[in-house]
Design a protein around this motif. Structure first.
Motif, PDB file in Angstrom:
ATOM      1  N   GLU A   1       0.830  -1.210   0.000  1.00  0.00           N
ATOM      2  CA  GLU A   1       0.000   0.000   0.000  1.00  0.00           C
ATOM      3  C   GLU A   1       0.864   1.260   0.000  1.00  0.00           C
ATOM      4  N   LEU A   2       1.965   1.208   0.711  1.00  0.00           N
ATOM      5  CA  LEU A   2       2.880   2.342   0.759  1.00  0.00           C
ATOM      6  C   LEU A   2       3.502   2.597  -0.609  1.00  0.00           C
ATOM      7  N   LYS A   3       3.865   1.526  -1.315  1.00  0.00           N
ATOM      8  CA  LYS A   3       4.444   1.674  -2.662  1.00  0.00           C
ATOM      9  C   LYS A   3       3.435   2.291  -3.623  1.00  0.00           C
ATOM     10  N   VAL A   4       2.202   1.828  -3.548  1.00  0.00           N
ATOM     11  CA  VAL A   4       1.148   2.372  -4.412  1.00  0.00           C
ATOM     12  C   VAL A   4       0.911   3.840  -4.080  1.00  0.00           C
ATOM     13  N   ALA A   5       0.836   4.152  -2.807  1.00  0.00           N
ATOM     14  CA  ALA A   5       0.633   5.541  -2.384  1.00  0.00           C
ATOM     15  C   ALA A   5       1.804   6.417  -2.826  1.00  0.00           C
ATOM     16  N   SER A   6       3.014   5.898  -2.747  1.00  0.00           N
ATOM     17  CA  SER A   6       4.197   6.653  -3.164  1.00  0.00           C
ATOM     18  C   SER A   6       4.142   6.968  -4.653  1.00  0.00           C
ATOM     19  N   ALA A   7       3.692   6.012  -5.451  1.00  0.00           N
ATOM     20  CA  ALA A   7       3.579   6.234  -6.901  1.00  0.00           C
ATOM     21  C   ALA A   7       2.540   7.306  -7.197  1.00  0.00           C
ATOM     22  N   VAL A   8       1.428   7.275  -6.479  1.00  0.00           N
ATOM     23  CA  VAL A   8       0.374   8.276  -6.670  1.00  0.00           C
ATOM     24  C   VAL A   8       0.897   9.657  -6.273  1.00  0.00           C
ATOM     25  N   ILE A   9       1.601   9.721  -5.164  1.00  0.00           N
ATOM     26  CA  ILE A   9       2.172  10.994  -4.709  1.00  0.00           C
ATOM     27  C   ILE A   9       3.179  11.508  -5.730  1.00  0.00           C
ATOM     28  N   ALA A  10       4.026  10.634  -6.266  1.00  0.00           N
ATOM     29  CA  ALA A  10       5.021  11.043  -7.253  1.00  0.00           C
ATOM     30  C   ALA A  10       4.344  11.620  -8.496  1.00  0.00           C
TER      31      ALA A  10
ATOM     32  N   TYR B   1      13.361  11.234  -4.284  1.00  0.00           N
ATOM     33  CA  TYR B   1      13.422  10.361  -3.118  1.00  0.00           C
ATOM     34  C   TYR B   1      12.464   9.177  -3.283  1.00  0.00           C
ATOM     35  N   LEU B   2      11.243   9.448  -3.723  1.00  0.00           N
ATOM     36  CA  LEU B   2      10.233   8.400  -3.856  1.00  0.00           C
ATOM     37  C   LEU B   2      10.609   7.351  -4.901  1.00  0.00           C
ATOM     38  N   ILE B   3      11.257   7.783  -5.979  1.00  0.00           N
ATOM     39  CA  ILE B   3      11.555   6.834  -7.061  1.00  0.00           C
ATOM     40  C   ILE B   3      12.811   6.017  -6.805  1.00  0.00           C
ATOM     41  N   LYS B   4      13.364   6.152  -5.630  1.00  0.00           N
ATOM     42  CA  LYS B   4      14.464   5.243  -5.279  1.00  0.00           C
ATOM     43  C   LYS B   4      13.958   3.815  -5.208  1.00  0.00           C
ATOM     44  N   SER B   5      12.665   3.675  -4.998  1.00  0.00           N
ATOM     45  CA  SER B   5      12.030   2.360  -5.049  1.00  0.00           C
ATOM     46  C   SER B   5      11.806   2.022  -6.517  1.00  0.00           C
ATOM     47  N   PRO B   6      12.391   0.913  -7.005  1.00  0.00           N
ATOM     48  CA  PRO B   6      12.213   0.545  -8.414  1.00  0.00           C
ATOM     49  C   PRO B   6      10.745   0.399  -8.814  1.00  0.00           C
ATOM     50  N   GLU B   7       9.919  -0.058  -7.897  1.00  0.00           N
ATOM     51  CA  GLU B   7       8.495  -0.217  -8.204  1.00  0.00           C
ATOM     52  C   GLU B   7       7.833   1.133  -8.450  1.00  0.00           C
TER      53      GLU B   7
ATOM     54  N   ALA C   1       9.380   3.950  -9.342  1.00  0.00           N
ATOM     55  CA  ALA C   1       9.937   4.501 -10.580  1.00  0.00           C
ATOM     56  C   ALA C   1       9.267   3.878 -11.793  1.00  0.00           C
ATOM     57  N   SER C   2       9.085   2.575 -11.758  1.00  0.00           N
ATOM     58  CA  SER C   2       8.457   1.872 -12.870  1.00  0.00           C
ATOM     59  C   SER C   2       7.014   2.320 -13.070  1.00  0.00           C
ATOM     60  N   GLN C   3       6.276   2.478 -11.978  1.00  0.00           N
ATOM     61  CA  GLN C   3       4.886   2.935 -12.078  1.00  0.00           C
ATOM     62  C   GLN C   3       4.809   4.351 -12.623  1.00  0.00           C
ATOM     63  N   LEU C   4       5.716   5.203 -12.192  1.00  0.00           N
ATOM     64  CA  LEU C   4       5.726   6.581 -12.668  1.00  0.00           C
ATOM     65  C   LEU C   4       6.008   6.620 -14.168  1.00  0.00           C
ATOM     66  N   ILE C   5       6.983   5.850 -14.599  1.00  0.00           N
ATOM     67  CA  ILE C   5       7.365   5.827 -16.009  1.00  0.00           C
ATOM     68  C   ILE C   5       6.264   5.216 -16.872  1.00  0.00           C
ATOM     69  N   SER C   6       5.509   4.274 -16.333  1.00  0.00           N
ATOM     70  CA  SER C   6       4.469   3.619 -17.126  1.00  0.00           C
ATOM     71  C   SER C   6       3.245   4.508 -17.347  1.00  0.00           C
ATOM     72  N   ASN C   7       3.150   5.598 -16.623  1.00  0.00           N
ATOM     73  CA  ASN C   7       2.037   6.528 -16.809  1.00  0.00           C
ATOM     74  C   ASN C   7       2.364   7.451 -17.990  1.00  0.00           C
TER      75      ASN C   7
ATOM     76  N   GLY D   1      16.314   8.750 -15.615  1.00  0.00           N
ATOM     77  CA  GLY D   1      16.799   7.988 -16.769  1.00  0.00           C
ATOM     78  C   GLY D   1      17.873   6.979 -16.432  1.00  0.00           C
ATOM     79  N   GLU D   2      18.648   7.237 -15.399  1.00  0.00           N
ATOM     80  CA  GLU D   2      19.686   6.284 -15.014  1.00  0.00           C
ATOM     81  C   GLU D   2      19.093   4.964 -14.530  1.00  0.00           C
ATOM     82  N   SER D   3      17.889   5.016 -13.964  1.00  0.00           N
ATOM     83  CA  SER D   3      17.251   3.770 -13.523  1.00  0.00           C
ATOM     84  C   SER D   3      16.146   3.321 -14.483  1.00  0.00           C
ATOM     85  N   GLN D   4      15.668   4.231 -15.311  1.00  0.00           N
ATOM     86  CA  GLN D   4      14.589   3.936 -16.253  1.00  0.00           C
ATOM     87  C   GLN D   4      15.010   4.431 -17.644  1.00  0.00           C
ATOM     88  N   PRO D   5      15.767   3.629 -18.395  1.00  0.00           N
ATOM     89  CA  PRO D   5      16.333   4.074 -19.671  1.00  0.00           C
ATOM     90  C   PRO D   5      15.312   4.534 -20.714  1.00  0.00           C
ATOM     91  N   VAL D   6      14.026   4.277 -20.519  1.00  0.00           N
ATOM     92  CA  VAL D   6      13.017   4.754 -21.455  1.00  0.00           C
ATOM     93  C   VAL D   6      13.045   6.279 -21.560  1.00  0.00           C
TER      94      VAL D   6
END
Length: 135
Positions: A3-12, A40-46, A48-54, A84-89
């Motif tokens: 739930e924290l990861k999901v909330a972090s992605a929404v906040i980001a 800070y929030l995107i240090k979590s790969p999950e 970062a991935s959710q943010l990039i997928s939007n 970009g260093e963690s999400q080459p897209v």
């Protein structure tokens, strides 16, 4: 924890929207705070991935990279490099931005700086980006 990861992605995502609006209003302090928090929030790969997928993330990043404020563009380019260093897209996103530039575009130097930095950094890691696709 999930739930924290999901909330972090929404906040980001919301902070990226805040940064975009603040960039349009040239409020560099707000942009700086939003981008630092997202970093800070995107240090979590999950996250970062959710943010990039939007799909909206790309549009919002483009908006802050084209701000009328040099300071905001510099912060946005630094942010694009960090993401970009963690999400080459992000490299593909920056290339797409370059393709839309016209010869009189005066706010493109930070897009070039971010792309150049990522190409150098990621080309040192085999398989991270397709260098053939850059030419």
């Amino acid at each position: 924890l999930e739930e924290l990861k999901v909330a972090s992605a929404v906040i980001a995502e919301k902070l990226l929207t805040v940064a975009s609006v603040a960039a349009a209003e040239e409020q560099s302090g707000v942009v700086s705070n939003a981008l630092k928090t997202i970093t800070y929030l995107i240090k979590s790969p999950e996250v970062a991935s959710q943010l990039i997928s939007n799909p909206q993330s790309r549009t919002l990043l483009s908006t802050v990279l084209r701000s009328g404020s040099k300071k905001v563009r510099e912060m946005s380019a630094d942010f694009a490099i960090q993401v970009g260093e963690s999400q080459p897209v992000v490299v593909s996103w920056l290339i797409a931005e370059m393709e839309t530039l016209d010869g009189s575009d005066s706010v493109c130097s930070d897009i070039f700086r971010a792309l150049g930095s990522l190409v150098v950094t990621l080309s040192e890691e085999p398989g991270t980006i397709d260098m053939k696709g850059l030419g």
